[in-house]
Scaffold this motif. Structure first.
Motif, PDB file in Angstrom:
ATOM      1  N   SER A   4       0.800  -1.224   0.000  1.00  0.00           N
ATOM      2  CA  SER A   4       0.000   0.000   0.000  1.00  0.00           C
ATOM      3  C   SER A   4       0.832   1.273   0.000  1.00  0.00           C
ATOM      4  CB  SER A   4      -0.923   0.018   1.233  1.00  0.00           C
ATOM      5  OG  SER A   4      -1.769  -1.095   1.261  1.00  0.00           O
ATOM      6  N   LEU A   5       2.078   1.197   0.431  1.00  0.00           N
ATOM      7  CA  LEU A   5       2.914   2.383   0.577  1.00  0.00           C
ATOM      8  C   LEU A   5       4.038   2.384  -0.444  1.00  0.00           C
ATOM      9  CD1 LEU A   5       1.326   2.445   3.259  1.00  0.00           C
ATOM     10  CD2 LEU A   5       3.441   3.148   4.400  1.00  0.00           C
ATOM     11  N   ASN A   6       4.496   3.586  -0.822  1.00  0.00           N
ATOM     12  CA  ASN A   6       5.661   3.643  -1.690  1.00  0.00           C
ATOM     13  C   ASN A   6       6.929   3.497  -0.854  1.00  0.00           C
ATOM     14  OD1 ASN A   6       6.505   6.214  -0.692  1.00  0.00           O
ATOM     15  ND2 ASN A   6       5.178   7.260  -2.152  1.00  0.00           N
ATOM     16  N   ARG A   7       8.049   3.496  -1.541  1.00  0.00           N
ATOM     17  CA  ARG A   7       9.314   3.177  -0.885  1.00  0.00           C
ATOM     18  C   ARG A   7       9.682   4.196   0.193  1.00  0.00           C
ATOM     19  NH1 ARG A   7      12.508  -0.343  -3.876  1.00  0.00           N
ATOM     20  NH2 ARG A   7      14.464  -0.947  -2.877  1.00  0.00           N
ATOM     21  N   ASP A   8       9.487   5.480  -0.094  1.00  0.00           N
ATOM     22  CA  ASP A   8       9.778   6.519   0.893  1.00  0.00           C
ATOM     23  C   ASP A   8       8.960   6.309   2.161  1.00  0.00           C
ATOM     24  OD1 ASP A   8      11.334   7.557  -1.081  1.00  0.00           O
ATOM     25  OD2 ASP A   8      10.262   9.455  -1.267  1.00  0.00           O
ATOM     26  N   GLU A   9       7.685   5.997   1.962  1.00  0.00           N
ATOM     27  CA  GLU A   9       6.788   5.850   3.103  1.00  0.00           C
ATOM     28  C   GLU A   9       7.146   4.620   3.934  1.00  0.00           C
ATOM     29  OE1 GLU A   9       2.990   7.964   0.830  1.00  0.00           O
ATOM     30  OE2 GLU A   9       3.300   5.783   0.744  1.00  0.00           O
ATOM     31  N   VAL A  10       7.486   3.518   3.272  1.00  0.00           N
ATOM     32  CA  VAL A  10       7.921   2.326   4.012  1.00  0.00           C
ATOM     33  C   VAL A  10       9.191   2.638   4.797  1.00  0.00           C
ATOM     34  CG1 VAL A  10       8.750  -0.045   3.807  1.00  0.00           C
ATOM     35  CG2 VAL A  10       6.830   0.714   2.415  1.00  0.00           C
ATOM     36  N   ALA A  11      10.116   3.382   4.190  1.00  0.00           N
ATOM     37  CA  ALA A  11      11.342   3.767   4.896  1.00  0.00           C
ATOM     38  C   ALA A  11      11.020   4.598   6.133  1.00  0.00           C
ATOM     39  CB  ALA A  11      12.271   4.546   3.957  1.00  0.00           C
ATOM     40  N   GLY A  12      10.025   5.491   6.026  1.00  0.00           N
ATOM     41  CA  GLY A  12       9.622   6.278   7.182  1.00  0.00           C
ATOM     42  C   GLY A  12       9.061   5.423   8.300  1.00  0.00           C
ATOM     43  N   VAL A  13       8.250   4.432   7.932  1.00  0.00           N
ATOM     44  CA  VAL A  13       7.670   3.527   8.927  1.00  0.00           C
ATOM     45  C   VAL A  13       8.762   2.708   9.603  1.00  0.00           C
ATOM     46  CG1 VAL A  13       6.192   1.503   9.235  1.00  0.00           C
ATOM     47  CG2 VAL A  13       5.412   3.415   7.822  1.00  0.00           C
ATOM     48  N   VAL A  14       9.684   2.155   8.808  1.00  0.00           N
ATOM     49  CA  VAL A  14      10.780   1.368   9.381  1.00  0.00           C
ATOM     50  C   VAL A  14      11.625   2.246  10.305  1.00  0.00           C
ATOM     51  CG1 VAL A  14      12.919   0.148   8.833  1.00  0.00           C
ATOM     52  CG2 VAL A  14      10.855  -0.300   7.499  1.00  0.00           C
ATOM     53  N   ALA A  15      11.889   3.479   9.888  1.00  0.00           N
ATOM     54  CA  ALA A  15      12.673   4.388  10.731  1.00  0.00           C
ATOM     55  C   ALA A  15      11.955   4.677  12.042  1.00  0.00           C
ATOM     56  CB  ALA A  15      12.948   5.688   9.975  1.00  0.00           C
ATOM     57  N   HIS A  16      10.638   4.816  11.992  1.00  0.00           N
ATOM     58  CA  HIS A  16       9.848   5.008  13.220  1.00  0.00           C
ATOM     59  C   HIS A  16      10.038   3.827  14.168  1.00  0.00           C
ATOM     60  CE1 HIS A  16       6.143   5.917  15.633  1.00  0.00           C
ATOM     61  NE2 HIS A  16       6.115   4.592  15.705  1.00  0.00           N
ATOM     62  N   GLU A  17       9.984   2.613  13.627  1.00  0.00           N
ATOM     63  CA  GLU A  17      10.155   1.434  14.477  1.00  0.00           C
ATOM     64  C   GLU A  17      11.577   1.346  15.017  1.00  0.00           C
ATOM     65  OE1 GLU A  17       7.631   0.048  15.487  1.00  0.00           O
ATOM     66  OE2 GLU A  17       6.250   0.896  14.021  1.00  0.00           O
ATOM     67  N   LEU A  18      12.557   1.726  14.224  1.00  0.00           N
ATOM     68  CA  LEU A  18      13.936   1.754  14.723  1.00  0.00           C
ATOM     69  C   LEU A  18      14.089   2.799  15.824  1.00  0.00           C
ATOM     70  CD1 LEU A  18      15.921   1.450  11.364  1.00  0.00           C
ATOM     71  CD2 LEU A  18      15.620  -0.316  13.112  1.00  0.00           C
ATOM     72  N   ALA A  19      13.318   3.880  15.740  1.00  0.00           N
ATOM     73  CA  ALA A  19      13.361   4.891  16.799  1.00  0.00           C
ATOM     74  C   ALA A  19      12.863   4.317  18.118  1.00  0.00           C
ATOM     75  CB  ALA A  19      12.521   6.099  16.385  1.00  0.00           C
ATOM     76  N   HIS A  20      11.820   3.476  18.053  1.00  0.00           N
ATOM     77  CA  HIS A  20      11.357   2.815  19.281  1.00  0.00           C
ATOM     78  C   HIS A  20      12.481   1.962  19.871  1.00  0.00           C
ATOM     79  CE1 HIS A  20       7.236   3.956  19.759  1.00  0.00           C
ATOM     80  NE2 HIS A  20       6.867   3.524  18.566  1.00  0.00           N
ATOM     81  N   ILE A  21      13.237   1.287  19.007  1.00  0.00           N
ATOM     82  CA  ILE A  21      14.357   0.469  19.490  1.00  0.00           C
ATOM     83  C   ILE A  21      15.424   1.358  20.105  1.00  0.00           C
ATOM     84  CG2 ILE A  21      16.205  -1.094  18.777  1.00  0.00           C
ATOM     85  CD1 ILE A  21      14.295  -2.112  16.575  1.00  0.00           C
ATOM     86  N   ALA A  22      15.763   2.451  19.428  1.00  0.00           N
ATOM     87  CA  ALA A  22      16.793   3.367  19.927  1.00  0.00           C
ATOM     88  C   ALA A  22      16.381   3.999  21.254  1.00  0.00           C
ATOM     89  CB  ALA A  22      17.076   4.453  18.892  1.00  0.00           C
ATOM     90  N   ASN A  23      15.091   4.287  21.409  1.00  0.00           N
ATOM     91  CA  ASN A  23      14.589   4.900  22.641  1.00  0.00           C
ATOM     92  C   ASN A  23      14.340   3.886  23.753  1.00  0.00           C
ATOM     93  OD1 ASN A  23      14.604   7.452  21.496  1.00  0.00           O
ATOM     94  ND2 ASN A  23      12.474   7.344  20.827  1.00  0.00           N
TER      95      ASN A  23
END
Length: 327
Positions: free
Chosen positions: A118-137
């Motif tokens: 459903s999402l383009n590549r930029d948007e998937v990258a944003g979602v993955v980065a959000h989840e990595l932020a949860h890991i970093a935090n």
């Protein structure tokens, strides 16, 4: 601080667990619940991530089975100075994602097939980065353990209902059916309130850091809007069966038919999108503009390659078929 909060959370949920045990079996029931809760806490710390992934039927992928997705996670992890997490895909039509794991060294990122379609590549990258932020935090430990224990409390509340309805008049708790019914209502409610407390404030922080990791706050804002729109129309069966895990997803995966607005585990999507637009404006980005050089998640520092339409052709799959941009 997160470890301290986790300890407080485990203590509070253990006390609630004991309260349900007391209402079921009096003092002996409370002691049994304490022993069970102690064992459950230890088990949850070491195995809650595996349990949550199993609940949602997540399958681990590697560079061979999902090369583009795996490479995206690797490059974003490097930008975030994080160890490479395990990567999972959930065969689920609803676009969504979550992260889990007790620490960055034992973390995992899981996305649905619906998200990749459903999402383009930029948007998937944003979602993955959000989840990595949860890991970093260091959010994933407390979020994952809460999901496991809150689910157990809800099941115990259901057991209390059947125990009380069974007409056990010999228990010594003195509360009988009224107390049992109260716990049937209060135990899941308390668990949901805890989920609200730990999730709502953390989503803003993960959005902010995730946008910094990907370099494209507007892409993440677009992803949140699309996921929220589709999630209300496309059910997530595994989440409906395990609602205690709802707070882990980037957008509430539940259908909204069970008081989700009253007990929302996430801030309003509109507010999150507005915050991301403010962040984009503060760094000079505006809707429709490409990310500045050096802010994309791809090697070489350029912006994320565009894939065109946000929705791929019918039948696209992230499971290793070359028709899909996800490998």
């Amino acid at each position: 601080m997160n470890y301290f909060r986790t300890a407080l959370l485990l203590a509070g949920l253990t006390a609630l667990f004991m309260g349900v045990g007391f209402l079921i079996g009096g003092s002996s029931g409370a002691m049994i619940a304490l022993v069970v809760a102690g064992g459950m806490n230890l088990f949850a710390y070491w195995n809650s991530d595996k349990m949550v992934l199993s609940m949602h039927g997540a399958q681990e992928v590697d560079p061979n089975s999902a090369p583009d997705l795996y490479r995206m996670v690797a490059e974003l992890s490097q930008r975030a100075n994080l160890p490479m997490p395990r990567v999972y895909i959930m065969d689920n039509p609803q676009p969504n994602a979550f992260a889990t794991g007790r620490n960055p060294q034992n973390a995992a990122v899981a996305v649905t097939t619906g998200l990749l379609r459903s999402l383009n590549r930029d948007e998937v990258a944003g979602v993955v980065a959000h989840e990595l932020a949860h890991i970093a935090n260091r959010d994933t430990l407390i979020m994952t353990i809460t999901a496991t224990i809150a689910g157990a409390i809800s099941m115990l509340g259901n057991f209390a209902m059947f125990s009380g309805m069974g007409g056990n008049r010999d228990n010594n708790n003195g509360l009988g059916l009224i107390g049992t019914m109260a716990m049937v209502i209060l135990a899941p409610l308390a668990a949901m309130l805890v989920q609200m407390a730990i999730s709502r404030t953390r989503e803003y922080a993960a959005d902010n850091l995730g946008a910094q990791i990907s370099g494209e706050p507007l892409a993440l804002a677009s992803a949140l809007g699309k996921i929220a729109d589709i999630a209300h129309m496309v059910p997530n069966e595994s989440a409906e069966q395990s609602p205690a895990t709802a707070h882990m997803f980037i957008i509430n995966p539940l259908s909204g038919q069970r008081m989700d607005n009253l007990f929302s585990t996430h801030p309003a999507t509109e507010n999150r999108i507005a915050a991301l637009h403010q962040l984009a404006a503060s760094v000079g980005q505006r809707p429709g503009a490409a990310a500045p050089v050096g802010h994309g998640p791809w090697s070489g520092g350029g912006s994320v390659p565009r894939t065109g339409s946000a929705r791929g052709p019918s039948g696209n799959s992230p499971w290793g078929q070359r028709r899909s941009p996800w490998g």
